[in-house]
Write an enzyme that holds these catalytic residues in place. Structure first.
Site, PDB file in Angstrom:
ATOM      1  N   ALA A  49       0.819  -1.215   0.000  1.00 18.02           N
ATOM      2  CA  ALA A  49       0.000   0.000   0.000  1.00 18.02           C
ATOM      3  C   ALA A  49       0.852   1.264   0.000  1.00 18.02           C
ATOM      4  O   ALA A  49       0.574   2.213  -0.747  1.00 18.02           O
ATOM      5  CB  ALA A  49      -0.930  -0.012   1.213  1.00 18.02           C
ATOM      6  N   GLU A  62      10.527   3.590   5.567  1.00 18.83           N
ATOM      7  CA  GLU A  62      10.449   2.125   5.567  1.00 18.83           C
ATOM      8  C   GLU A  62      11.506   1.546   6.496  1.00 18.83           C
ATOM      9  O   GLU A  62      12.686   1.921   6.410  1.00 18.83           O
ATOM     10  CB  GLU A  62      10.634   1.597   4.138  1.00 18.83           C
ATOM     11  CG  GLU A  62      10.914   0.101   4.020  1.00 18.83           C
ATOM     12  CD  GLU A  62       9.855  -0.785   4.694  1.00 18.83           C
ATOM     13  OE1 GLU A  62       8.653  -0.505   4.549  1.00 18.83           O
ATOM     14  OE2 GLU A  62      10.246  -1.752   5.384  1.00 18.83           O
ATOM     15  N   ALA A  63      11.090   0.613   7.335  1.00 17.63           N
ATOM     16  CA  ALA A  63      12.019  -0.002   8.285  1.00 17.63           C
ATOM     17  C   ALA A  63      13.040  -0.911   7.604  1.00 17.63           C
ATOM     18  O   ALA A  63      14.158  -1.076   8.090  1.00 17.63           O
ATOM     19  CB  ALA A  63      11.228  -0.799   9.328  1.00 17.63           C
ATOM     20  N   HIS A 109      -2.134 -13.654   5.455  1.00 18.28           N
ATOM     21  CA  HIS A 109      -3.009 -12.668   4.802  1.00 18.28           C
ATOM     22  C   HIS A 109      -3.673 -11.801   5.869  1.00 18.28           C
ATOM     23  O   HIS A 109      -4.899 -11.709   5.949  1.00 18.28           O
ATOM     24  CB  HIS A 109      -4.074 -13.401   3.967  1.00 18.28           C
ATOM     25  CG  HIS A 109      -3.495 -14.231   2.872  1.00 18.28           C
ATOM     26  ND1 HIS A 109      -4.179 -15.279   2.281  1.00 18.28           N
ATOM     27  CD2 HIS A 109      -2.284 -14.162   2.252  1.00 18.28           C
ATOM     28  CE1 HIS A 109      -3.417 -15.815   1.344  1.00 18.28           C
ATOM     29  NE2 HIS A 109      -2.261 -15.170   1.315  1.00 18.28           N
TER      30      HIS A 109
HETATM   31  C1  LIG Z   1       5.049 -15.023   3.415  1.00 14.44           C
HETATM   32  C2  LIG Z   1       3.884 -14.307   2.760  1.00 14.44           C
HETATM   33  C3  LIG Z   1       3.335 -14.848   1.593  1.00 14.44           C
HETATM   34  C4  LIG Z   1       2.250 -14.206   0.978  1.00 14.44           C
HETATM   35  N1  LIG Z   1       1.800 -14.666  -0.238  1.00 14.44           N
HETATM   36  C5  LIG Z   1       0.871 -13.945  -0.923  1.00 14.44           C
HETATM   37  C6  LIG Z   1       0.519 -14.283  -2.261  1.00 14.44           C
HETATM   38  O1  LIG Z   1       1.059 -15.200  -2.881  1.00 14.44           O
HETATM   39  N2  LIG Z   1      -0.432 -13.525  -2.876  1.00 14.44           N
HETATM   40  C7  LIG Z   1      -1.077 -12.501  -2.240  1.00 14.44           C
HETATM   41  O2  LIG Z   1      -1.985 -11.912  -2.827  1.00 14.44           O
HETATM   42  N3  LIG Z   1      -0.741 -12.150  -0.969  1.00 14.44           N
HETATM   43  C8  LIG Z   1       0.241 -12.825  -0.321  1.00 14.44           C
HETATM   44  N4  LIG Z   1       0.639 -12.415   0.914  1.00 14.44           N
HETATM   45  C9  LIG Z   1      -0.049 -11.256   1.537  1.00 14.44           C
HETATM   46  C10 LIG Z   1       0.256  -9.919   0.873  1.00 14.44           C
HETATM   47  O3  LIG Z   1       1.591  -9.846   0.452  1.00 14.44           O
HETATM   48  C11 LIG Z   1      -0.108  -8.814   1.872  1.00 14.44           C
HETATM   49  O4  LIG Z   1      -1.494  -8.885   2.156  1.00 14.44           O
HETATM   50  C12 LIG Z   1       0.208  -7.408   1.388  1.00 14.44           C
HETATM   51  O5  LIG Z   1       1.519  -7.301   0.911  1.00 14.44           O
HETATM   52  C13 LIG Z   1      -0.024  -6.437   2.559  1.00 14.44           C
HETATM   53  O6  LIG Z   1       0.251  -5.124   2.136  1.00 14.44           O
HETATM   54  P1  LIG Z   1       0.373  -3.961   3.218  1.00 14.44           P
HETATM   55  O7  LIG Z   1       0.767  -2.753   2.465  1.00 14.44           O
HETATM   56  O8  LIG Z   1      -0.865  -3.924   4.026  1.00 14.44           O
HETATM   57  O9  LIG Z   1       1.540  -4.415   4.208  1.00 14.44           O
HETATM   58  P2  LIG Z   1       3.043  -4.810   3.899  1.00 14.44           P
HETATM   59  O10 LIG Z   1       3.253  -5.092   2.456  1.00 14.44           O
HETATM   60  O11 LIG Z   1       3.397  -5.892   4.864  1.00 14.44           O
HETATM   61  O12 LIG Z   1       3.870  -3.484   4.200  1.00 14.44           O
HETATM   62  C14 LIG Z   1       4.068  -2.931   5.463  1.00 14.44           C
HETATM   63  C15 LIG Z   1       5.413  -2.223   5.430  1.00 14.44           C
HETATM   64  O13 LIG Z   1       5.522  -1.394   6.560  1.00 14.44           O
HETATM   65  C16 LIG Z   1       6.820  -1.530   7.096  1.00 14.44           C
HETATM   66  N5  LIG Z   1       6.738  -1.179   8.510  1.00 14.44           N
HETATM   67  C17 LIG Z   1       6.043  -1.820   9.487  1.00 14.44           C
HETATM   68  N6  LIG Z   1       6.193  -1.191  10.659  1.00 14.44           N
HETATM   69  C18 LIG Z   1       7.003  -0.125  10.413  1.00 14.44           C
HETATM   70  C19 LIG Z   1       7.524   0.905  11.232  1.00 14.44           C
HETATM   71  N7  LIG Z   1       7.263   0.974  12.547  1.00 14.44           N
HETATM   72  N8  LIG Z   1       8.350   1.841  10.657  1.00 14.44           N
HETATM   73  C20 LIG Z   1       8.626   1.797   9.339  1.00 14.44           C
HETATM   74  N9  LIG Z   1       8.145   0.825   8.514  1.00 14.44           N
HETATM   75  C21 LIG Z   1       7.347  -0.120   9.053  1.00 14.44           C
HETATM   76  C22 LIG Z   1       7.193  -2.962   6.830  1.00 14.44           C
HETATM   77  O14 LIG Z   1       8.581  -3.180   6.900  1.00 14.44           O
HETATM   78  C23 LIG Z   1       6.600  -3.180   5.454  1.00 14.44           C
HETATM   79  O15 LIG Z   1       7.509  -2.843   4.438  1.00 14.44           O
HETATM   80  C24 LIG Z   1       1.702 -13.026   1.560  1.00 14.44           C
HETATM   81  C25 LIG Z   1       2.269 -12.482   2.719  1.00 14.44           C
HETATM   82  C26 LIG Z   1       3.361 -13.106   3.307  1.00 14.44           C
HETATM   83  C27 LIG Z   1       3.972 -12.488   4.542  1.00 14.44           C
END
Ligand SMILES: Cc1cc2nc3c(=O)[nH]c(=O)nc-3n(C[C@H](O)[C@H](O)[C@H](O)COP(=O)(O)OP(=O)(O)OC[C@H]3O[C@@H](n4cnc5c(N)ncnc54)[C@H](O)[C@@H]3O)c2cc1C
Length: 507
Positions: free
Chosen positions: A22, A42-43, A447
């Protein structure tokens, strides 16, 4: 503490916290507007590793590219579960399983009834389309010029082909486009793997634009808490290499993921008052829903010993076909996923063979949910994560159906040339042990969603109209945590769509 503020003015219009799926979308779209100054924090590290590029890289990730952890002991399974999330530019999209799937439209169409009007499938469709580019699908529902390049793998693994054939022979529908959200049955999923190399959210949305003068991307920067004054968020405190810094911003957008965003809100005094009080945190806003309603899809698998060597195809991901089904006549929407993995999935039930393959199954509309809570008030302490796997017996029932479907497909003739024997749970009848097997074999799918969900009820955290945190000015959440209910698919494509929409709402 150093300060990024200049002469009392906020140096940024937006600070985006967390460069995952996101955060990359939102920082990229906001910085398309030249008059808007954006800081993305980003961490994790800036550079992608070789393991991230490879479809099989998940076997060898450097621990520094992950937030590693385990859950609380799960009442439904009797064990702890791994809690993994990406920690890198691109976040979890840099380490995930590469499936690019929308949930079935019927799932999103339940969202407006959960208090989020304007978030049904047709409302999300323009944003799904805006994010993606696909050539081989129906252009009326799929995107053609978005940054995320998606397609099925050109040459499927023979075990994945056997899986689709077996499912069709077993009587299930053949889906033309199981990614699009309009079909059920079995078919080829789109993958985030153009040219056989992972495309993360940072590859699609951030790396091509790192030279924009109005976009600053700071990696290895861990946000500790939000700056909050008189009900307004004015920036964040963060650390880089042991140095504590503070930066001001007109708005802060939390995109730290379903675990990270809830954690940061609670550390900053926004969350369930009693829980924050237990940790000596001053209450800024009593929002009881922060950290609640955590959902994941529970996942388990049947493992087969192969009768001949399973080819290792380095350009193919371990899983590339997908089935989405109704678990039974009572299901109001598709609630069961079944897919073939060209490798033996580890199982807590017993030893898996060195050479084998798996048929995984997962409940896609889980009734169970759990929590993210503070271990203590120290930002460096990992939060306590309890996804609540199989807490609700209705999920066990769907998983029983999943086991039956997986075995039916696994026994089909299309696998005759591959199957030596069912190794896990084992080819003998397991009779009354079925539930025991499911509880022991069920683990996470990673997820995570729902911990800062949209809505207007007392438990809701953000306003569905603009993703603002209730009661706090200048603060939004816009990642997997805002979903009011987990979609019936792996979650990354849905996060892309939510973030595309969020970027528009922020404008
Ligand atoms: C092992 C695994 C396999 C998966 N496989 C699939 C798949 O095949 N297909 C699919 O559709 N989905 C899959 N998913 C799920 C999907 O990738 C996630 O739902 C999606 O990426 C979440 O997006 P997000 O932006 O909410 O969070 P994230 O992409 O997790 O991003 C959060 C970010 O915030 C950063 N962050 C957190 N806390 C802090 C802080 N205090 N300070 C600075 N930065 C911080 C983190 O380092 C990270 O970069 C998988 C997830 C995992 C973990």
């Amino acid at each position: 503490m150093g300060s990024g503020d200049m002469m009392g003015q906020s140096p940024y219009d937006y600070v985006v916290v967390g460069a995952g799926t996101a955060g990359c979308v939102i920082a990229s779209r906001l910085s398309e507007r030249r008059d808007v100054r954006v800081l993305l924090l980003e961490a994790g590290a800036r550079d992608a590793t070789a393991a991230m590029a490879s479809p099989w890289g998940f076997l060898g990730f450097d621990p520094s590219s992950l937030w590693l952890g385990v859950s609380a002991v799960q009442a439904g399974t009797g064990r702890v579960a791994d809690v993994l999330r990406g920690k890198a530019l691109g976040g979890s999209s840099s380490i995930n399983g590469l499936y690019h799937l929308r949930g079935h439209r019927s799932g999103y169409d339940e969202w407006p009834g959960l208090g989020v009007p304007g978030w049904g499938f047709d409302d999300l469709l323009p944003y799904f389309r805006r994010s993606e580019s696909t050539r081989s699908r129906d252009g009326s529902t799929r995107g053609a010029d978005g940054p995320v390049l998606v397609a099925p793998v050109p040459e499927p693994h023979p075990l994945a082909t056997a899986g689709v054939e077996a499912a069709v022979h077993a009587g299930f529908t053949r889906a033309d486009d199981i990614t699009g959200g309009l079909e059920t049955g079995f078919g080829w999923s789109d993958m985030n793997l153009p040219g056989g190399v992972r495309q993360s959210a940072s590859d699609a949305y951030i790396r091509p634009f790192l030279d924009r003068p109005n976009l600053d991307v700071v990696t290895e920067a861990t946000v500790q808490r939000l700056r909050l004054i008189a009900g307004r968020c004015t920036g964040v405190e963060y650390s880089v290499g042991g140095e504590h810094l503070s930066v001001g911003s007109a708005e802060v957008v939390l995109t730290a993921g379903a675990i990270g965003s809830a954690h940061l809100l609670m550390l900053s005094g926004i969350g369930p008052a009693r829980h924050l009080g237990e940790h000596g945190i001053d209450i800024v806003a009593d929002l009881p829903g922060v950290g609640s309603h955590l959902q994941d899809h529970p996942m388990a698998g049947v493992v087969y010993e192969a009768s001949r060597p399973v080819p290792f195809l380095p350009a193919n991901p371990p899983a590339e076909m997908m089935g989405l089904l109704y678990s039974g006549p009572a299901a109001t929407r598709p609630d069961l996923q079944v897919y073939v993995v060209a490798a033996p999935l580890p199982s807590a039930w017993g030893q898996v063979p060195a050479s084998g393959y798996s048929i995984a199954f997962s409940a896609m509309a889980p009734h169970s949910s759990g929590t993210v809570r503070l271990a203590d008030a120290d930002p460096a302490s990992a939060p306590v994560v309890d996804p609540g796997y199989l807490r609700d017996d209705r999920d066990l029932e769907v998983m029983r159906k999943g086991l039956a479907v997986a075995r039916r497909i696994g026994e089909a003739d299309a696998f005759a040339d591959w199957r030596k024997q069912e190794a896990v749970p084992g080819s003998g009848a397991i009779g009354e042990s079925v539930d025991e097997f499911i509880r022991r074999a069920t683990g996470p799918y990673f997820h995570f969603t729902g911990t800062c969900r949209m809505g207007t009820d007392a438990d809701a955290v953000v306003d569905p109209a603009n993703l603002r945190v209730h009661g706090i000015a200048g603060l939004r959440v816009a990642d997997a945590s805002v979903m009011p209910f987990i979609p019936s698919a792996n979650t990354n494509a849905t996060v892309y769509a939510i973030a595309e929409r969020a970027a528009e709402l922020l404008g």
